[in-house]
Design an enzyme around this catalytic site. Structure first.
Site, PDB file in Angstrom:
ATOM      1  NE  ARG A  97     -62.684 -52.413  58.259  1.00 53.99           N
ATOM      2  CZ  ARG A  97     -61.972 -51.930  59.531  1.00 53.99           C
ATOM      3  NH1 ARG A  97     -62.874 -52.095  60.615  1.00 53.99           N
ATOM      4  NH2 ARG A  97     -60.990 -51.450  59.613  1.00 53.99           N
ATOM      5  CG  ASP A  98     -62.500 -48.442  60.817  1.00 52.91           C
ATOM      6  OD1 ASP A  98     -63.192 -48.605  61.962  1.00 52.91           O
ATOM      7  OD2 ASP A  98     -61.225 -48.289  61.202  1.00 52.91           O
ATOM      8  CG  ASN A 129     -60.071 -44.862  60.318  1.00 54.67           C
ATOM      9  OD1 ASN A 129     -60.650 -45.723  60.262  1.00 54.67           O
ATOM     10  ND2 ASN A 129     -58.811 -45.259  60.562  1.00 54.67           N
ATOM     11  CG  HIS A 167     -56.211 -47.980  60.963  1.00 52.27           C
ATOM     12  ND1 HIS A 167     -57.142 -48.507  59.823  1.00 52.27           N
ATOM     13  CD2 HIS A 167     -57.053 -47.793  62.121  1.00 52.27           C
ATOM     14  CE1 HIS A 167     -58.272 -48.513  60.412  1.00 52.27           C
ATOM     15  NE2 HIS A 167     -58.124 -48.235  61.517  1.00 52.27           N
ATOM     16  CB  CYS A 227     -63.223 -49.734  66.978  1.00 53.15           C
ATOM     17  SG  CYS A 227     -63.319 -51.378  67.148  1.00 53.15           S
ATOM     18  CG  HIS A 262     -59.779 -44.634  64.857  1.00 52.20           C
ATOM     19  ND1 HIS A 262     -61.082 -45.006  64.358  1.00 52.20           N
ATOM     20  CD2 HIS A 262     -59.042 -45.906  64.136  1.00 52.20           C
ATOM     21  CE1 HIS A 262     -61.435 -46.121  63.866  1.00 52.20           C
ATOM     22  NE2 HIS A 262     -60.299 -46.682  63.753  1.00 52.20           N
TER      23      HIS A 262
HETATM   24  P1  HMG Z   1     -65.971 -66.417  68.394  1.00 51.70           P
HETATM   25  O1  HMG Z   1     -67.265 -66.510  68.857  1.00 51.70           O
HETATM   26  O2  HMG Z   1     -64.585 -66.668  69.624  1.00 51.70           O
HETATM   27  O3  HMG Z   1     -66.017 -67.323  67.161  1.00 51.70           O
HETATM   28  O4  HMG Z   1     -65.565 -65.190  67.522  1.00 51.70           O
HETATM   29  P2  HMG Z   1     -66.246 -69.091  66.978  1.00 51.70           P
HETATM   30  O5  HMG Z   1     -65.106 -69.556  66.279  1.00 51.70           O
HETATM   31  O6  HMG Z   1     -66.469 -69.808  68.167  1.00 51.70           O
HETATM   32  O7  HMG Z   1     -67.679 -68.954  66.412  1.00 51.70           O
HETATM   33  C1  HMG Z   1     -68.925 -68.376  66.977  1.00 51.70           C
HETATM   34  C2  HMG Z   1     -69.612 -68.286  65.766  1.00 51.70           C
HETATM   35  O8  HMG Z   1     -69.574 -67.170  64.818  1.00 51.70           O
HETATM   36  C3  HMG Z   1     -70.214 -69.579  64.998  1.00 51.70           C
HETATM   37  O9  HMG Z   1     -71.494 -69.392  64.786  1.00 51.70           O
HETATM   38  C4  HMG Z   1     -69.426 -69.250  63.744  1.00 51.70           C
HETATM   39  O10 HMG Z   1     -69.817 -70.092  62.716  1.00 51.70           O
HETATM   40  C5  HMG Z   1     -69.542 -67.825  63.722  1.00 51.70           C
HETATM   41  P3  HMG Z   1     -72.874 -70.043  65.474  1.00 51.70           P
HETATM   42  O11 HMG Z   1     -72.533 -71.411  65.346  1.00 51.70           O
HETATM   43  O12 HMG Z   1     -72.720 -69.685  66.864  1.00 51.70           O
HETATM   44  O13 HMG Z   1     -73.764 -69.658  64.795  1.00 51.70           O
HETATM   45  N1  HMG Z   1     -68.200 -67.130  63.095  1.00 51.70           N
HETATM   46  C6  HMG Z   1     -68.336 -66.444  61.674  1.00 51.70           C
HETATM   47  N2  HMG Z   1     -69.265 -66.100  60.993  1.00 51.70           N
HETATM   48  C7  HMG Z   1     -68.992 -65.493  59.917  1.00 51.70           C
HETATM   49  N3  HMG Z   1     -67.841 -64.936  59.561  1.00 51.70           N
HETATM   50  C8  HMG Z   1     -66.830 -65.228  60.430  1.00 51.70           C
HETATM   51  C9  HMG Z   1     -66.962 -66.122  61.404  1.00 51.70           C
HETATM   52  N4  HMG Z   1     -66.300 -66.581  62.240  1.00 51.70           N
HETATM   53  C10 HMG Z   1     -66.892 -67.408  63.286  1.00 51.70           C
HETATM   54  N5  HMG Z   1     -65.521 -65.213  59.867  1.00 51.70           N
HETATM   55  C11 HMG Z   1     -64.734 -63.902  65.732  1.00 51.70           C
HETATM   56  C12 HMG Z   1     -64.538 -64.842  66.920  1.00 51.70           C
HETATM   57  C13 HMG Z   1     -63.321 -63.433  65.438  1.00 51.70           C
HETATM   58  C14 HMG Z   1     -65.588 -64.673  64.689  1.00 51.70           C
HETATM   59  C15 HMG Z   1     -65.432 -62.746  66.382  1.00 51.70           C
HETATM   60  O14 HMG Z   1     -64.758 -62.090  67.527  1.00 51.70           O
HETATM   61  C16 HMG Z   1     -65.734 -61.684  65.320  1.00 51.70           C
HETATM   62  O15 HMG Z   1     -66.325 -61.697  64.455  1.00 51.70           O
HETATM   63  N6  HMG Z   1     -65.105 -60.397  65.795  1.00 51.70           N
HETATM   64  C17 HMG Z   1     -65.248 -59.303  64.867  1.00 51.70           C
HETATM   65  C18 HMG Z   1     -64.712 -57.958  65.426  1.00 51.70           C
HETATM   66  C19 HMG Z   1     -64.869 -56.992  64.641  1.00 51.70           C
HETATM   67  O16 HMG Z   1     -65.000 -56.966  63.361  1.00 51.70           O
HETATM   68  N7  HMG Z   1     -64.104 -55.862  65.013  1.00 51.70           N
HETATM   69  C20 HMG Z   1     -64.373 -54.702  64.086  1.00 51.70           C
HETATM   70  C21 HMG Z   1     -63.101 -54.749  62.992  1.00 51.70           C
HETATM   71  S1  HMG Z   1     -61.248 -54.669  63.880  1.00 51.70           S
HETATM   72  C22 HMG Z   1     -61.231 -52.898  63.706  1.00 51.70           C
HETATM   73  O17 HMG Z   1     -62.250 -52.014  63.585  1.00 51.70           O
HETATM   74  C23 HMG Z   1     -59.837 -52.384  64.177  1.00 51.70           C
HETATM   75  C24 HMG Z   1     -59.300 -51.686  62.814  1.00 51.70           C
HETATM   76  O18 HMG Z   1     -59.897 -50.743  62.064  1.00 51.70           O
HETATM   77  C25 HMG Z   1     -57.917 -51.070  63.422  1.00 51.70           C
HETATM   78  C26 HMG Z   1     -57.975 -50.252  64.340  1.00 51.70           C
HETATM   79  O19 HMG Z   1     -58.488 -49.217  64.339  1.00 51.70           O
HETATM   80  O20 HMG Z   1     -57.528 -50.779  65.720  1.00 51.70           O
HETATM   81  C27 HMG Z   1     -58.898 -52.649  61.943  1.00 51.70           C
HETATM   82 MG    MG Z   2     -59.891 -48.851  62.970  1.00 52.64          MG
END
Ligand code: HMG
Ligand code: MG
Length: 309
Positions: free
Chosen positions: A14-15, A252, A210, A243, A212
């Site tokens: 995933r990450d 990581n 966690h 990320c 990196h």
């Molecule tokens: P948004 O644009 O504010 O959401 O995004 P929305 O509710 O307004 O929806 C916009 C569109 O996205 C819509 O589709 C929804 O249906 C769709 P449209 O009508 O435009 O066709 N949608 C989705 N589709 C599939 N699955 C969903 C979903 N939700 C909405 N769950 C949202 C808000 C959170 C969805 C967006 O910002 C997002 O997906 N962000 C993902 C960010 C991400 O994955 N980042 C990486 C992971 S975190 C990380 O790596 C950190 C970590 O490792 C720890 C660390 O290292 O810090 C965990």
């Molecule tokens: Mg991470």
């Protein structure tokens, strides 16, 4: 006292892969998880149920989950930032459900906006029904608290800011709290300060690190966390990753490096280092580069195997 056993949560699929620019076929992700299981991984973060517009690499989430033969005793987790994500994760037959879901918030307002498009307070309100619905479905909920040691947009993040988010996560019923150094700027004493704030609200078994490895501090930070008794860490095979919303962030800490260190300290992980090194070499070769893991590279070189450029 330093723990005698440690749980490593493998986050490479995933990450590690979420930030990969080249398309990675679902079959490769499935094979990666199969190999990790065979190497002894018992906790695997498999994929994300996030918007495919935001993170295209994770768009094959359901296909990947459906394609893996889960080994006995292995727990899978997936990221679900909102109810839509949770519903998608639970749309499959029950046998394919993850055991745990991850909501991901941040200790920095700026990062929260860039990563999930809302404020910290709004994110917690979004997570509240996710936590409730996940519990109703019998799933455990973990929270990742990003930028707990520093933020690429706003700079310094204080232990107070970390504790504030930890408290909010606790209030909505999150079971486990992961302290994430998204950009790898944390150093051992600062990591301990952040973890100590989480430990005011969660028991040792429900706090994880966690880290990196962007600035090469992750192993030192794990040792610092072990000194507090923390015994759960996220690691990424071959050091894959970064990320998408933290420019310049690297992966990581590599699973192989952590297992090499823990093996050397006599701390049990249940993981087979040689099999991890094989897996790290295999996935890195498919991605066309050398493993980032120092131990992985050294052990491959010792076997006389060429490491991809
Ligand atoms: P948004 O644009 O504010 O959401 O995004 P929305 O509710 O307004 O929806 C916009 C569109 O996205 C819509 O589709 C929804 O249906 C769709 P449209 O009508 O435009 O066709 N949608 C989705 N589709 C599939 N699955 C969903 C979903 N939700 C909405 N769950 C949202 C808000 C959170 C969805 C967006 O910002 C997002 O997906 N962000 C993902 C960010 C991400 O994955 N980042 C990486 C992971 S975190 C990380 O790596 C950190 C970590 O490792 C720890 C660390 O290292 O810090 C965990
Ligand atoms: Mg991470």
């Amino acid at each position: 006292m330093i723990p005698s056993a440690v749980t490593l949560v493998e986050v490479g699929a995933r990450d590690g892969l979420q930030n990969e620019a080249q398309p990675v076929p679902a079959a490769t992700k499935i094979a990666l998880v199969q190999r990790l299981q065979a190497a002894g991984s018992r906790e695997i973060e498999v994929t994300s149920f996030v918007s495919p517009k935001w993170v295209p690499q994770m768009a094959d989430n359901a296909e990947v989950l459906a394609g893996i033969a889960r080994s006995e005793g292995v727990r899978f987790s997936v990221l679900t930032p909102n109810l839509k994500g949770l519903e998608a994760a639970l749309a499959a037959p029950r046998a394919l459900w993850p055991d745990e879901v991850v909501v991901f918030g941040a200790a920095s307002e700026a990062f929260s906006q860039r990563n999930i498009n809302c404020s910290i307070a709004e994110s917690v309100e979004r997570f509240r029904p996710v936590v409730a619905a996940a519990h109703t479905a019998g799933l455990k909920v973990r929270a990742a608290i990003s930028c707990a040691l520093g933020c690429p947009y706003q700079g310094e993040v204080t232990p107070d800011a970390v504790e504030q988010v930890v408290r909010l996560m606790k209030d909505i019923g999150v079971d486990h709290c992961g302290i994430a150094d998204t950009i790898g700027v944390g150093t051992p004493r600062r990591v301990q300060a952040a973890l100590e704030r989480a430990l005011k609200h969660y028991p040792l078994a429900e706090v994880s690190g966690h880290f990196h490895d962007t600035y090469g501090q992750a192993l030192a930070n794990i040792l610092a966390a072990l000194e507090l008794g923390v015994h759960t860490f996220d690691t990424s095979i071959a050091g894959l990753g970064g990320c998408p919303y933290a420019k310049g962030a690297t992966g990581n800490v590599a699973t192989e490096d952590v297992v090499f260190m823990l093996d050397g300290m006599g701390i049990a992980t249940g993981l087979d280092l040689a099999a991890l090194v094989d897996t790290g070499g295999w996935i890195s070769g498919l991605l066309g580069r050398a493993p980032v893991s120092r131990a992985g590279k050294a052990l491959l070189a010792k076997r006389g195997l060429a490491v991809a450029a």
